[in-house]
Each structure stands twice: as C-alpha cells, then as structure tokens.
Scaffold this motif. Structure first.
Motif, PDB file in Angstrom:
ATOM      1  N   MET A 155       0.822  -1.210   0.000  1.00 39.97           N
ATOM      2  CA  MET A 155       0.000   0.000   0.000  1.00 39.97           C
ATOM      3  C   MET A 155       0.867   1.277   0.000  1.00 39.97           C
ATOM      4  N   GLY A 156       2.170   1.093  -0.061  1.00 40.90           N
ATOM      5  CA  GLY A 156       3.057   2.249  -0.068  1.00 40.90           C
ATOM      6  C   GLY A 156       3.021   2.988  -1.409  1.00 40.90           C
ATOM      7  N   VAL A 157       3.416   4.219  -1.390  1.00 38.71           N
ATOM      8  CA  VAL A 157       3.425   5.057  -2.597  1.00 38.71           C
ATOM      9  C   VAL A 157       4.740   5.829  -2.675  1.00 38.71           C
ATOM     10  N   TYR A 158       5.069   6.243  -3.899  1.00 33.91           N
ATOM     11  CA  TYR A 158       6.193   7.148  -4.094  1.00 33.91           C
ATOM     12  C   TYR A 158       5.723   8.582  -3.832  1.00 33.91           C
ATOM     13  N   SER A 159       6.562   9.341  -3.150  1.00 32.21           N
ATOM     14  CA  SER A 159       6.287  10.773  -2.958  1.00 32.21           C
ATOM     15  C   SER A 159       7.220  11.554  -3.872  1.00 32.21           C
ATOM     16  N   ILE A 160       6.653  12.377  -4.736  1.00 23.78           N
ATOM     17  CA  ILE A 160       7.433  13.104  -5.738  1.00 23.78           C
ATOM     18  C   ILE A 160       7.252  14.612  -5.550  1.00 23.78           C
ATOM     19  N   THR A 161       8.355  15.356  -5.608  1.00 18.13           N
ATOM     20  CA  THR A 161       8.317  16.818  -5.526  1.00 18.13           C
ATOM     21  C   THR A 161       9.051  17.383  -6.737  1.00 18.13           C
ATOM     22  N   THR A 162       8.426  18.342  -7.397  1.00 21.21           N
ATOM     23  CA  THR A 162       9.017  18.985  -8.575  1.00 21.21           C
ATOM     24  C   THR A 162       9.009  20.503  -8.391  1.00 21.21           C
ATOM     25  N   ASP A 163       9.458  21.196  -9.407  1.00 25.70           N
ATOM     26  CA  ASP A 163       9.460  22.655  -9.350  1.00 25.70           C
ATOM     27  C   ASP A 163       8.049  23.228  -9.377  1.00 25.70           C
ATOM     28  N   GLN A 164       7.068  22.415  -9.868  1.00 18.22           N
ATOM     29  CA  GLN A 164       5.709  22.928 -10.004  1.00 18.22           C
ATOM     30  C   GLN A 164       4.784  22.532  -8.858  1.00 18.22           C
ATOM     31  N   GLY A 165       5.105  21.462  -8.152  1.00 20.14           N
ATOM     32  CA  GLY A 165       4.236  21.015  -7.077  1.00 20.14           C
ATOM     33  C   GLY A 165       4.690  19.661  -6.569  1.00 20.14           C
TER      34      GLY A 165
END
Length: 740
Positions: free
Chosen positions: A243-253
C-alpha cells in the motif's frame, strides 16, 4: 538627523551585522561548490524514471533521491544495517563519491541563522537583518544626497581616504546588501509566523491505492513525464508494503505515485505565495543561481570593511567635536554666531571667532544654524559660518535653516556676514553659503559684510577675513585658527636647485629626507617610523616655520617611492615660511607633516592627461609625469617668465619627453613673448584639445587662483563647440584643481 541615525544604528548593530554578513559570505560559496561537482550536461532529456532505473542495480536499497538547486543528484540508501548517501552522475548512474554535509558549513549555517543560540539567536538575527537594511537604505540616501541625486550616482567621490573608501565600497555593494537584508528579514518574519508560512504546503494523502505487485520504477508512467531538470525529490515506499506510494516533488508542485500502476494519485501545484517564498529563498541563498550567491557574498564582505571605516569616521568626528566656552544666552548676546557644519571642522573656526570676540569684551552666543531664533533683543551683529556638504549640499547642522528662515514673518534688525567654507575642487564651491546669503538678502536682512569664502579651511584666508571684520567692529580682531594636524616629523634638506633670480622670482626645488637614514630603498619604512604616512605627488606637506604654530602647505612633487620629499617654493618678500625655506642650507631641518589630497590625482585608465600650471604649480605636475611608468599620454602646459632663468625642471622634463613619460611639452614665457600666458597657448591649441577631450581627456590644474580662473575661461571657449563647459568636466571628475 539622518547621519546621526545612520551612525547610531551602525554602532549598536556592528558586531551582530558583521557576524551575519561574514557567515553569509562563507555560505555563498556553497552553491558554487555544489555546481562544480554537479554533472548536468545533457540531463534535460532524462526523466525521473530513467534516472531511478539506472540506480536499481547499484543501489537496491534506495530510499530517497534528491536533486539540489545546483543540479547535484544525491541518492540516500541502506546497505544491510548501514545507511549512506552518494553523489551520482545522472547520465550514467555511476557514483561520483560519498556525500555528506561539511560540519564546518553546518556550524557556519547555524551561526548565520541563530548565532548558535537557538530560538533567541534567530530573533537576534532577524533584528540584525532589520538594522542592516536600515543602515543600507540610510547610507544610500546619504550617498545620493552627497552626489546631488540619482542622476549623479556614478560621479567621482571626493574627500579623505577613509571616507571615500567607505562610500565607494558602499556604492558598489548597496544593491546586494539591500537584497540580502530584505530577503533575510522576510524569511525571519516567516520563521516567527509574522507572515504566513507557505513553504510546507503538501497534497492530501491518497485514499485509494491499487495495492498490486510493484512495477519496475523505470516503467512508471507518472515518473516518465517528469524531466530531471524539474525534479527535486523522490521518496521511495517502504519495502514489502503493497500500500506504499512514491512521494514526488518537482518545481511545479508535489504528489503521490502508485508503485504498481504508475499513476499520479494526488497532486498539489504550488500557489503564488509558495512560488514567492521559493523565489525569495533563492535570492537570499543563491541556490540555483550560483553567480548571484557569489555577488551577494562579495557584497556581504563589504560590511566588515564599511564597519571598520565607519567607526573610524565616527570616532574622528567625535574627536573633532568642539566645546564653546563663555557662551552667552541668546537673549543677552550682542554678537551671534551660527554654524553650519557636516564633520565639525567649521565649529573649530567658529570657536576661534567666538573666543577672539569674547576677549575683546563682546557677549557672544554661538549655536548651530538650525537653532536660529526669531528674536535677539541685544544683538548688534551676526556671523554665519557654514560649510557646504559634498557638491553643493546642506551640512547637517544647517539642514533646517532655510526652511525656518522662510517661515519668519519678521526679520531681526541685525546686520549679518556670511562666511563659506569649501573646496574649489567641487563644481558647486560654497554653494550653500551662497544660497544662505541670497535667502538673507531676499528676506531684507541687513548686510554686515559681503559673502567671503575659505578654500580648504585655509587659516591664512580666515585671518584675512578677520581683518575685514576688524574694520566693521572698529577693534583689532586677530583670528589665528590652528587646525588639528598630525604630529610633525623632522626632515633634513639634502638637495636644492635654485631658479629665477634674474627675473626677480627666486624659486627653489627643495628635496628632503628623514634624518634617520638616506637609503632610498628604506625611505618608506623610515618615513613611516618617523611619523609620515605614505604620500603621493599632489598630496600636501605642512611646514611649521620657527616660531609659528600655523602650518603653511605646499604641494608635493614626489611620492614616497621616489625616495625624497620634494617641494617647489617661490620666495615671497613678506612670506614667513617661504623666506625660511629659501634660507635653508644643505643639512638644515624642518618640522613637517603630511596632509593627504586624494582629490588631486590623475584618474586611472588610458585616457589622455592634460596638465596645466604656472610658476611653482609645476611641482605636483612633474610628480605625475615622473611616476608615469605606464607611458599614458600626458600633455603639459606651463607658464614661466624666462627660459634662461626660471624654466623649472627643464632638464628633467626633456628627459621625460625622450623616455615617453611626457607626450608633449608646451612651455610659455611671458618675458619672451610679451603678454603670453598659459591660457593663450590653450586657446591656440583649441583643435588638438577638443580632439583629446573627445578621447576622454582629464585636466589637472595647479597654480595661482588668477591663473586657474583664466585657464577655465579660455578652456570654456575652446570646448564650447562640443556642447560642454568646465563645469561639466568637473561634474564628470575630469577637471581637478589645486589652486592657491
């Protein structure tokens, strides 16, 4: 008021602001260092999925990937029971080296943010940023006022070395300091929630996750569309957690990605407040703009220098403060003295006048011009002694005078005399004194004496003005003002060359050395040890003739590096000091000190230099030529009486023509061609001079006031076709005078 506020703020905040800026300057190197380690060429076509895929084999225990604003890629991982972090090449996935934060840089960052004091230190850092902003803005306003407005912001700065250094450095660093201080203040306000914190906005955690078998990370569609250049951080799910997920952060959000389907489960774009915060953070730290970080760091390094010079300027001003004794109340005084001063020196002259009048039995009241009253019931005369600040501006102790004068409905029936102090080097010489006299005349104020002006605080000119005052007082008034000067040093005459006896103008070139030794290579050290600072041609030497405490100043024809202290002196029949100097024999000594004259120098650069002088005014001009080892084009115009008798420095000048230190020599002799003077030669060479001016030529004029006035008038006519005049050249810093 602004100067007092600037000085007081600086003294209070000096230590904290200096620590803040020095630590900030060190931290400004971080973006550059990281940038130098980053491998970013060709990364624009790489996606986050492709990057992560390259790390599968090398880093099976990857927990997190970060991209710093510099472009550096850091992978955080576990290997058994050990954790680690490596800097990697995004093109190949290869390890560049282990990554760790420098303990020293962490310590400096804590020093910068909180002075190592935790939350209380953060409060102090915020206050320091506030003071830094106030100091920078008040200093900028003072600089603008001094230079005559924004349009003249790049005008050359005149004044003592420390004051010029303080303002020159401030002028260069002002924009960087305003940026650093204002952004630092914003971030401090956000830390203490004085403004909303927009830096922690996150998307809501997804309510539905597929829970299927995790797919290979390089196949996840959501990560395939994100280029590495817009990527900031990817946090992996816990191993064996369906049930885990990847957490992604970019320049837009930022958002969450399903590890099985590769779908973007939730996403939150940054709003304008968040973007504003990140923009301000980037401006403050330089992260992402390494070149800006370096510029801000260099600006920050200016603060310790300005703090040092600022404290010295403040201390000098404090030391020069004048105490007025026997100061009668304004309502009882028969004589009023009002003073307009910027750096306290005019108060010294006012005190001399006050004391001299008191000794004659007058009741004297002395105050600043800002304290002008509406009524002086016993006053029979008034004196206004005022300097002009910078190039025509109002000095601090008179900045409200004209406004208060304009509001007066009844003019006191007290005759007034205005005495102006200034430097003829400035185009607006004694301008404020002229404005004061004009305003008094407009108000119908009776005139005791016409306006007189004093050049460079000349004691001799002040004494002559005292004689004019004597005539209206009908009492002998002796004004002997002795300015504070450095301790004198004993110098020995080692050489003299005499000229001019045949034309009744005896002139001597005198060369002195320190009595401690005469070895040329050691002279600099010897002079300094004996009390003389480093000096250059164009500076002044104060000579104290026997039996007199008032120095006479002579322009120096030499620099310390020339191995001698050299002056050119004409013998005036009634001249106390010139008679003393002309009577010296080899081995005799004089008491002397140096007064720097930094405003009379050739400006740096390759533009032509035009030197103009007459008589002994050739002294510093020869010094400029002598030290022209770079062979910049120099044209000399000089006037004497007879080439057989008083062609000063003839042999040396002809030698400089041969070795190219002097480009062209234009001597004029009045006894050879009747009525021919240096200004006539200038008029004759009008075409050549206009061409030189078009090449950026600068003028340096040295000699008597009448000669300088005639030269300026002649040159005005020469350059009129160019649409400029001498005042324009002065404003551009291309016309400098040393006249007497």
């Amino acid at each position: 008021m602004l100067r007092q506020f600037h000085s007081l703020s600086g003294l209070i905040a000096t230590l904290f602001v200096v620590l803040l800026t020095i630590s900030g300057a060190v931290l400004s190197l971080d973006p550059l260092l990281e940038r130098s380690q980053a491998k970013i060429a060709g990364t624009s076509s790489i996606s986050v999925a492709e990057l992560a895929g390259k790390l599968i084999t090398r880093y099976p225990g990857t927990e997190q990937i970060q991209r710093h604003p510099s472009g550096s890629i850091i992978v955080y991982f576990t290997d058994g029971d050990q954790t680690g972090a490596d800097l990697i090449n995004p093109l190949t996935g290869a390890t560049i080296g282990a990554y760790s934060s420098s303990p020293i840089m962490v310590w400096i960052k804590n020093l910068h943010r909180s002075y190592l004091l935790g939350t209380p230190g953060r409060v102090v850092a915020g206050v320091a940023a506030f003071f830094m902003l106030l100091l920078t803005l008040s200093g900028a306003v003072m600089l603008i006022n001094r230079l005559g407005g924004w349009r003249h912001i790049f005008r050359p700065i005149q004044g003592p070395f420390k004051q010029r250094l303080h303002t020159e450095v401030g002028r260069v660093a002002v924009l960087g300091l305003i940026l650093s201080a204002s952004t630092g203040l914003y971030m401090s306000a956000m830390t203490f929630e004085l403004i909303p914190d927009y830096s922690s906005a996150e998307p809501g955690f997804p309510t539905h996750v597929d829970g299927g078998v995790p797919a290979s990370i390089d196949t996840l569609s959501a990560l395939k569309v994100i280029p590495i250049t817009e990527f900031r951080e990817l946090v992996y799910p816990y191993p064996d957690d369906p049930m885990g997920v990847y957490s992604i952060t970019t320049d837009q959000g930022s958002g969450f990605v399903d590890q099985a389907t590769g779908q973007l489960l939730s996403y939150q774009a940054y709003g304008n407040p968040q973007k504003l915060y990140e923009f301000i953070y980037m401006l403050h730290t330089g992260e992402g703009l390494w070149w800006l970080g370096l510029l801000l760091g260099l600006s920050a390094l200016a603060v310790p220098l300005m703090a040092w010079t600022g404290i010295q300027i403040w201390w000098s001003r404090k030391q020069s403060a004048t105490t007025i004794n026997h100061n009668s109340a304004a309502r009882l005084a028969d004589t009023i003295i009002l003073v307009g001063s910027e750096n306290n020196s005019t108060w010294g002259f006012a005190k001399t006048l006050h004391d001299a009048l008191h000794r004659l039995g007058f009741q004297v009241h002395t105050a600043s011009m800002n304290q002008i009253g509406h009524h002086y019931p016993q006053a029979k005369r008034m004196f206004m002694l005022t300097a002009t600040y910078g190039d025509g501006d109002t000095p601090a102790s008179a900045n409200h005078f004209l406004t208060r004068l304009a509001k007066m409905t009844k003019t006191p029936d007290v005759p007034v005399a205005v005495l102006g102090f200034g430097d003829r080097q400035f185009p607006e010489f004694c301008q404020f004194a002229k404005e004061v006299e004009a305003a008094l005349i407009t108000k119908g104020w009776p005139q005791l004496l016409p306006l007189e002006t004093i050049h460079r605080q000349s004691p001799q000119e002040f004494a002559r003005w005292g004689q004019a005052v004597s005539s209206v007082l009908d009492k002998e008034l002796t004004l002997v003002h002795i300015p504070v000067h450095p301790a004198s040093t004993t110098l020995t005459l080692v050489e003299r060359v005499d000229y001019g006896t045949a034309v009744q103008a005896p002139t001597a070139v005198l060369r002195f050395k320190s009595p401690e030794g005469s070895h040329k290579g050691l002279l600099n050290r010897l002079l300094r040890r004996s009390g003389l600072p480093h000096f250059d041609a164009g500076d002044l030497v104060g000579i104290l003739p026997p039996g007199s405490s008032v120095p006479r100043f002579y322009s120096l024809a030499s620099a310390s590096k020339n191995g001698v202290l050299e002056i050119c002196v004409r013998h005036h029949p009634e001249g106390v000091c010139s008679g003393f100097l002309h009577g010296l024999a080899i081995g005799d000594t004089v008491e002397a000190f140096i007064k720097l004259n930094p405003s009379f120098r050739p400006a740096s650069g390759k533009a032509p230099i035009i030197l103009i002088g007459a008589g002994t005014g050739i002294g510093p001009l020869v010094g400029f030529i002598r030290n022209n080892k770079a062979h910049h084009p120099i044209h000399l115009y000089w006037g004497g009486r007879s080439p057989q008798s008083d062609f000063l420095y003839e042999t040396e000048l002809k030698r400089y023509l041969k070795d190219k230190r002097l480009t062209k020599l234009n001597p004029v002799f009045s006894r050879i061609s009747q009525g021919a003077y240096v200004q006539n030669k200038i008029t004759e060479d009008d075409v050549e001079l206009r061409q030189l001016i078009g090449e950026g030529a600068q003028f340096l004029i040295c000699g008597g006031r009448n000669m300088a006035s005639s030269v300026a008038a002649a040159l005005d006519k020469v350059i009129a076709p160019l649409g400029i005049d001498v005042a324009t050249l002065k404003a551009q810093g291309r016309y400098r005078e040393d006249v007497y």
